[in-house]
Scaffold this motif. Structure first.
Motif, PDB file in Angstrom:
ATOM      1  N   ARG A 156       0.775  -1.303   0.108  1.00 50.20           N
ATOM      2  CA  ARG A 156       0.125   0.124   0.074  1.00 50.20           C
ATOM      3  C   ARG A 156       0.972   1.308   0.018  1.00 50.20           C
ATOM      4  N   LEU A 233     -13.916  -2.286 -15.553  1.00 53.06           N
ATOM      5  CA  LEU A 233     -12.302  -2.317 -14.881  1.00 53.06           C
ATOM      6  C   LEU A 233     -11.944  -0.841 -14.874  1.00 53.06           C
ATOM      7  N   VAL A 236     -13.763   1.056 -12.335  1.00 56.30           N
ATOM      8  CA  VAL A 236     -12.843   0.750 -10.824  1.00 56.30           C
ATOM      9  C   VAL A 236     -11.894   1.263 -10.877  1.00 56.30           C
ATOM     10  N   ALA A 239     -12.433   4.650  -9.869  1.00 58.54           N
ATOM     11  CA  ALA A 239     -12.703   4.663  -8.334  1.00 58.54           C
ATOM     12  C   ALA A 239     -11.582   4.598  -7.672  1.00 58.54           C
ATOM     13  N   ARG A 241      -8.830   5.692  -8.170  1.00 61.53           N
ATOM     14  CA  ARG A 241      -8.167   7.156  -8.050  1.00 61.53           C
ATOM     15  C   ARG A 241      -8.615   8.126  -7.287  1.00 61.53           C
ATOM     16  N   THR A 247     -13.206   1.699  -2.486  1.00 61.62           N
ATOM     17  CA  THR A 247     -13.004   0.948  -3.448  1.00 61.62           C
ATOM     18  C   THR A 247     -12.729  -0.439  -2.790  1.00 61.62           C
ATOM     19  N   ARG A 248     -11.913  -0.570  -1.910  1.00 62.63           N
ATOM     20  CA  ARG A 248     -11.820  -1.733  -0.976  1.00 62.63           C
ATOM     21  C   ARG A 248     -12.814  -2.448  -0.369  1.00 62.63           C
ATOM     22  N   GLY A 251     -15.106  -4.316  -2.108  1.00 59.69           N
ATOM     23  CA  GLY A 251     -14.768  -5.773  -2.219  1.00 59.69           C
ATOM     24  C   GLY A 251     -13.705  -5.940  -3.200  1.00 59.69           C
ATOM     25  N   TYR A 252     -13.370  -4.874  -4.160  1.00 60.90           N
ATOM     26  CA  TYR A 252     -12.099  -5.090  -5.098  1.00 60.90           C
ATOM     27  C   TYR A 252     -10.892  -5.076  -4.464  1.00 60.90           C
ATOM     28  N   ARG A 253      -9.883  -5.606  -5.004  1.00 60.00           N
ATOM     29  CA  ARG A 253      -8.600  -5.894  -4.660  1.00 60.00           C
ATOM     30  C   ARG A 253      -7.899  -4.956  -5.528  1.00 60.00           C
ATOM     31  N   GLU A 255      -5.074  -3.586  -5.280  1.00 61.06           N
ATOM     32  CA  GLU A 255      -3.639  -3.746  -5.433  1.00 61.06           C
ATOM     33  C   GLU A 255      -3.568  -4.472  -6.780  1.00 61.06           C
ATOM     34  N   TYR A 256      -4.529  -5.272  -7.091  1.00 53.87           N
ATOM     35  CA  TYR A 256      -4.612  -6.250  -8.249  1.00 53.87           C
ATOM     36  C   TYR A 256      -4.936  -5.234  -9.388  1.00 53.87           C
ATOM     37  N   VAL A 257      -5.699  -4.362  -9.277  1.00 53.11           N
ATOM     38  CA  VAL A 257      -6.335  -3.282 -10.288  1.00 53.11           C
ATOM     39  C   VAL A 257      -5.199  -2.231 -10.668  1.00 53.11           C
ATOM     40  N   PHE A 260      -2.621  -4.379 -12.796  1.00 58.07           N
ATOM     41  CA  PHE A 260      -2.789  -5.022 -14.075  1.00 58.07           C
ATOM     42  C   PHE A 260      -2.696  -3.701 -14.874  1.00 58.07           C
TER      43      PHE A 260
ATOM     44  N   ALA B  79     -11.054  -6.186   1.410  1.00 55.97           N
ATOM     45  CA  ALA B  79     -11.752  -6.779   0.175  1.00 55.97           C
ATOM     46  C   ALA B  79     -12.190  -8.026   0.475  1.00 55.97           C
ATOM     47  N   ALA B  82     -15.471  -7.589   2.815  1.00 56.78           N
ATOM     48  CA  ALA B  82     -16.373  -7.036   1.980  1.00 56.78           C
ATOM     49  C   ALA B  82     -17.269  -8.149   1.110  1.00 56.78           C
ATOM     50  N   ASN B  83     -16.293  -9.108   0.515  1.00 59.85           N
ATOM     51  CA  ASN B  83     -16.920 -10.200  -0.274  1.00 59.85           C
ATOM     52  C   ASN B  83     -17.508 -11.526   0.695  1.00 59.85           C
ATOM     53  N   MET B 107     -20.855  -0.598  -9.909  1.00 58.87           N
ATOM     54  CA  MET B 107     -19.556  -1.377  -9.506  1.00 58.87           C
ATOM     55  C   MET B 107     -19.761  -1.838  -7.983  1.00 58.87           C
ATOM     56  N   ILE B 115      -9.945  -9.341 -11.919  1.00 60.64           N
ATOM     57  CA  ILE B 115      -9.546  -8.221 -12.721  1.00 60.64           C
ATOM     58  C   ILE B 115     -10.273  -8.516 -14.017  1.00 60.64           C
ATOM     59  N   THR B 118     -14.071  -8.413 -14.350  1.00 64.19           N
ATOM     60  CA  THR B 118     -14.037  -7.016 -14.467  1.00 64.19           C
ATOM     61  C   THR B 118     -14.288  -6.462 -15.780  1.00 64.19           C
TER      62      THR B 118
END
Lengths: 389, 249
Positions: A156, A233, A236, A239, A241, A247-248, A251-253, A255-257, A260, B79, B82-83, B107, B115, B118
Motif C-alpha cells: 500500500r 474495470l 473501478v 474509483a 483514483r 473501493t476496497r 470488495g475490489y482488490r 492492489e490487483y487493479v 494490472f 476486500a 467485503a466479499n 460497481m 480483474i 471485471t
C-alpha cells in the motif's frame, strides 16, 4: 465476452482516432516515397523519422496516462520501461551487425571485443532472432513492472512515496546500465546498427516502414487503452483514483487493479521504446534519466490526463515545440518547458483537451439558458479527482 | 447465552490501543441474523473504530471476532471481508463523485470482483433490472445519468445505502446515515433500514435520538471503548450511567 468488451470500446472518438492514425500510417510514408523530392507534398525522410519519434513518445505518454490519469498512480519512472524495450530491440539490432563492426568479430558486438570478452553473455542469447527480441520487448518491462508493482501496491505504497520509488527505480537502472560490466555497452549504449529484418536501417523505405509500424502500434495502443478504460474495470480504476479505500470496502482488490494497469502500461511503454530505437539509431543509459520520465508527465499533463487523446496531443505538441526551440533558442527551452508545466498546473488542470471541454460546456450552458427548463446535468469537466481519504 | 454459531456477528473481548490509548477496551457485542442493533455513545466512545475493526481496516490487539458464527475476521483484509457479505456505509458519505450514479451502483453490484471478470463484464437484463429497482428504492432513478458529485448531501447518503443494497450483504454497518438529512428524509431512512433489517443484520451508529427511536431496535451504548448499557431505548436511556456519561442530566 472479449468481442463485447472491444465492441464497447469502439466509440466514436476511438474510431476517429484510430482511423486518423491508420491514415497517417499510409499517407506520410506515401508522401515520402511516391511524391518525388521538390514536388508539392513531398515529406523529406528526416521529417518522417522525426514524426515517427513523436509518435513513439505519444505511445509512451498514453501508457503513462493509463496509470496516472485513470488509476491515480503518478509514475516518475516510465522512461525506464521505454528504455528497457529500447535495449531489447537494440540488442537484436546489435546482433544483426554481424562481422561488419569495427573489429569485424562475427560473434561479439564491438564493445565486448573492446572489453576483451571472450564469449557472449547468456542474456544475449536468442537476440539474433527478431521474434524472440519482440517477446523480450514486452516481457522485460512487463515483468519488472509486475514485480515492482506487486511489492509496492501490496504494501500500500501510494501517492508521492510511490512516485519517489519509481524515480529511484529508473535512477538505479541508469547507474546500472552505465557500468561496462553489465554487458549493454556502458556509457555508449548500443549503436551503429546496420539492418533490421534484412533491410538497411538507413534506407528510406525502411524508415517509412518503421514510421508506419509506429503509427499502427499507436493505433493498437489506443484500442487497448480505450477497451480497458471503457470497461467496468476502467470504472473501478477511476474509483481507485478518486477513493481508494472506499473501493476496497466494495470488495475490489485495489492492489490487483493497480498491478494490472501498471503492467499493461509498462508493456506499451516497452513497445514504444522498441519502435524508437531503430528510428533514432542509438540507445544509451541516458534514456533512463529521471528527467526524461518527468518530461513524459509534462506531456501528459499538457495534453490532458484522464483522456485517451490528451497525452497523444500533448506529446506531439510539446515535442514539436522542443524541436523548434532547441533549434532556434536552445538556451531557453528548459525555462519554456518549466513555464509550460506551471501554466498547465495552474490554469489548465485538465490540459488542452480539458480546455475544449470547458469551451463546450460554456456553449451548452448558453443553449440551456435559452431553453425553458434547464436540466440539472453538469458536464464531466467540472469535477476534479479527489484524493483518497 | 446465545451460541456463537447462531450469531451473524460475534465480538468477544476485543481491544485495540493507539499509542497506549485504549480506543476499544474488552468490547463484546452480538448481532443476530436479521436483527437491527443501534449503537449510541459519546464522541470518542470507539464507535467508528469498532467498524474499522470489523471491516478489516484496523487489526485488533486482542479478542475474537466471528462472522456468521464461523469466519474469523481478524485474519482477513478489507476486500475479503467485503466479499464475505459485510457492507459498510461511511460516516462521511463516500461515493465515486466523478462517475454517474448508475456506474456507482454497477460497481457495487454483487458480481465477480476479479480483474478479468471485471474487464470483460457486460451487464445483462437481470443486472439492469436490479440496478433500476435499487434506484427506485433510493429515489434516484430520475438522476441515474448524473454525476454523483452533483447530488445533495442527503442524496449521497441514499446513494451509498443503495450501493450497500447492490452489494447484497448479509450484514450492513451503517455509520451515521441521517447526518445532513431533512426530517422527512430521516423518517424515510428509518423506514428503509427497518425494511432491510427484515432479511439482513444491520448495525447502525447514530447520534440522532429521534431517529434511533424510529428504528425501534435493540440499543447498545458505548463509552470509552466498552459497552455501558444494553437493552431497549427506554431501558438504556433510563440507565443512570448513560445519563451521566452521554445523555446529560
Amino acid at each position: 465476452m472479449i468481442t463485447q468488451a472491444i465492441f464497447r470500446a469502439i466509440d466514436r472518438k476511438a474510431i476517429w482516432l484510430v482511423s486518423i492514425l491508420l491514415l497517417v500510417a499510409v499517407a506520410v510514408p506515401a508522401a515520402n516515397l511516391i511524391i518525388p523530392p521538390g514536388q508539392f507534398g513531398h515529406i523529406p525522410v528526416y521529417l518522417v523519422t522525426l514524426f515517427g519519434k513523436y509518435l513513439t513518445y505519444a505511445m509512451l505518454a498514453l501508457a503513462l496516462d493509463l496509470v496516472w490519469g485513470y488509476c491515480g498512480i503518478l509514475s516518475l519512472g516510465h522512461g525506464a520501461f521505454f528504455a528497457l524495450g529500447g535495449y531489447a530491440m537494440g540488442m537484436y539490432l546489435m546482433r544483426q551487425v554481424g562481422d561488419r563492426g569495427v573489429y569485424a568479430n562475427p560473434d561479439l558486438p564491438d564493445f565486448m571485443v573492446f572489453l576483451n570478452w571472450q564469449e557472449l553473455p547468456w542474456y544475449w542469447l536468442g537476440f539474433d532472432n527478431f521474434w524472440f527480441a519482440c517477446a523480450m520487448v514486452m516481457l522485460v518491462p512487463g515483468t519488472l513492472a509486475f514485480i515492482f508493482g506487486f511489492l509496492a501496491f501490496r504494501s500500500r505504497v501510494t501517492g508521492v512515496y510511490l512516485s519517489i520509488m519509481t524515480q529511484a527505480m529508473t535512477y538505479a537502472l541508469l547507474l546500472a546500465f552505465f557500468r561496462n560490466d553489465m554487458g549493454f555497452g556502458g556509457n555508449n549504449g548500443l549503436t551503429d546498427f546496420k539492418e533490421i529484418l534484412g533491410a538497411s536501417v538507413q534506407a528510406d523505405t525502411t524508415r517509412a516502414a518503421l514510421f508506419a509500424a509506429t503509427a499502427v502500434g499507436l493505433a493498437i495502443s489506443v484500442l487497448i487503452c480505450s477497451t480497458i478504460v471503457n470497461s467496468k474495470l476502467g470504472k473501478v480504476m477511476i474509483a481507485v483514483r478518486d477513493a481508494e479505500s472506499r473501493t476496497r470496502f466494495l470488495g475490489y482488490r485495489v492492489e490487483y487493479v493497480k498491478l494490472f494497469a501498471f503492467t499493461v502500461s509498462a508493456v506499451i511503454a516497452g513497445v514504444a521504446g522498441a519502435l524508437y530505437v531503430p528510428q533514432i539509431g542509438i540507445i544509451n543509459p541516458g534514456e533512463f534519466a529521471p528527467a526524461n520520465s518527468i518530461e513524459v508527465v509534462i506531456w501528459t499533463a499538457v495534453g490532458g490526463r484522464g483522456t485517451i487523446i490528451g497525452p497523444i496531443i500533448g506529446a506531439v505538441l510539446v515535442n514539436v515545440g522542443k524541436s523548434y526551440f532547441t533549434g532556434a533558442f536552445p538556451e531557453i527551452w528548459l525555462f519554456a518547458l518549466g513555464a509550460l508545466f506551471v501554466v498547465t498546473t495552474l490554469f489548465l488542470p485538465k490540459g488542452i483537451v480539458g480546455l475544449i471541454g470547458q469551451y463546450r460546456t460554456m456553449t451548452t450552458r448558453r443553449e440551456q439558458h435559452q431553453r425553458p427548463e434547464p436540466t440539472e446535468h453538469k458536464p464531466a469537466s467540472d469535477v476534479q479527482p479527489k484524493p483518497a481519504e | 447465552m446465545t451460541e456463537k454459531i447462531d450469531t451473524m456477528l460475534y465480538l468477544d473481548g476485543v481491544s485495540v490501543a493507539f499509542d497506549g490509548f485504549k480506543a476499544i477496551n474488552k468490547l463484546s457485542i452480538i448481532v443476530h441474523p436479521a436483527e437491527m442493533l443501534a449503537i449510541i455513545g459519546p464522541n470518542g466512545a470507539g464507535k467508528t473504530t469498532m467498524m474499522d475493526i470489523i471491516t478489516g481496516k484496523t487489526r485488533p490487539d486482542d479478542g475474537e471476532i466471528l462472522f456468521n458464527g464461523r469466519t474469523d475476521l481478524t485474519q482477513l483484509d478489507e476486500a475479503a471481508i467485503a466479499n464475505l457479505g459485510i457492507g459498510r456505509k461511511f460516516q462521511k458519505p463516500t461515493v465515486f463523485e466523478s462517475q454517474t450514479i448508475w456506474d456507482n451502483l454497477e460497481m457495487a453490484l454483487r458480481k465477480p470482483r476479479g480483474i478479468f471478470a471485471t474487464l470483460f463484464y457486460a451487464s445483462d437484463q437481470a443486472d439492469v433490472d436490479h440496478i433500476t429497482e435499487i434506484l427506485e428504492t433510493v429515489r434516484l432513478l430520475s438522476r441515474k445519468d448524473d454525476l454523483a458529485a452533483d447530488l445533495s448531501h442527503g442524496q449521497k447518503q441514499w446513494l451509498e445505502i443503495g450501493m450497500l443494497l447492490a452489494q447484497d450483504p448479509k450484514l450492513l454497518l451503517v455509520d451515521e446515515p441521517v447526518a445532513g438529512m431533512t426530517d422527512a428524509e430521516t423518517v424515510e431512512t428509518a423506514k428503509l433500514l427497518k425494511q432491510i433489517a427484515k432479511t439482513r443484520s444491520v448495525v447502525v451508529v447514530e447520534h440522532d435520538m429521534s431517529f434511533v427511536r424510529d428504528l425501534d431496535s435493540r440499543v447498545t451504548c458505548l463509552a470509552e471503548g466498552s459497552v455501558l448499557a444494553e437493552g431497549s431505548l427506554e431501558q438504556v436511556s433510563a440507565n443512570p450511567h448513560v445519563i451521566e456519561r452521554y445523555l446529560g442530566r
